[in-house]
Design a protein around this motif. Structure first.
Motif: not given
Length: 61
Positions: A13-30
């Motif tokens: 619950f404490m994880l922000s949406g920004c962190f959750l989207t980075k979990v998805v987008t970083v592998p995409l960008r790599v």
């Protein structure tokens, strides 16, 4: 045992949406960076993947 699950739930619950989207987008960008080295289609594929990653970053979580 249940105490661990409760702690994990609160951390989730404490994880922000920004962190959750980075979990998805970083592998995409790599992946896009790796694909960009392929001759002819690499640059176009990288642009598409980067556009998708930018769209996911804008998702309001």
């Amino acid at each position: 045992m249940i105490k661990k699950y409760v702690i994990l739930l609160f951390v989730g619950f404490m994880l922000s949406g920004c962190f959750l989207t980075k979990v998805v987008t970083v592998p995409l960008r790599v992946g896009g960076a790796i694909i960009s080295v392929v001759p002819v289609v690499g640059g176009a594929a990288d642009e598409v993947i980067d556009t998708v990653a930018d769209t996911v970053d804008k998702v309001p979580l």
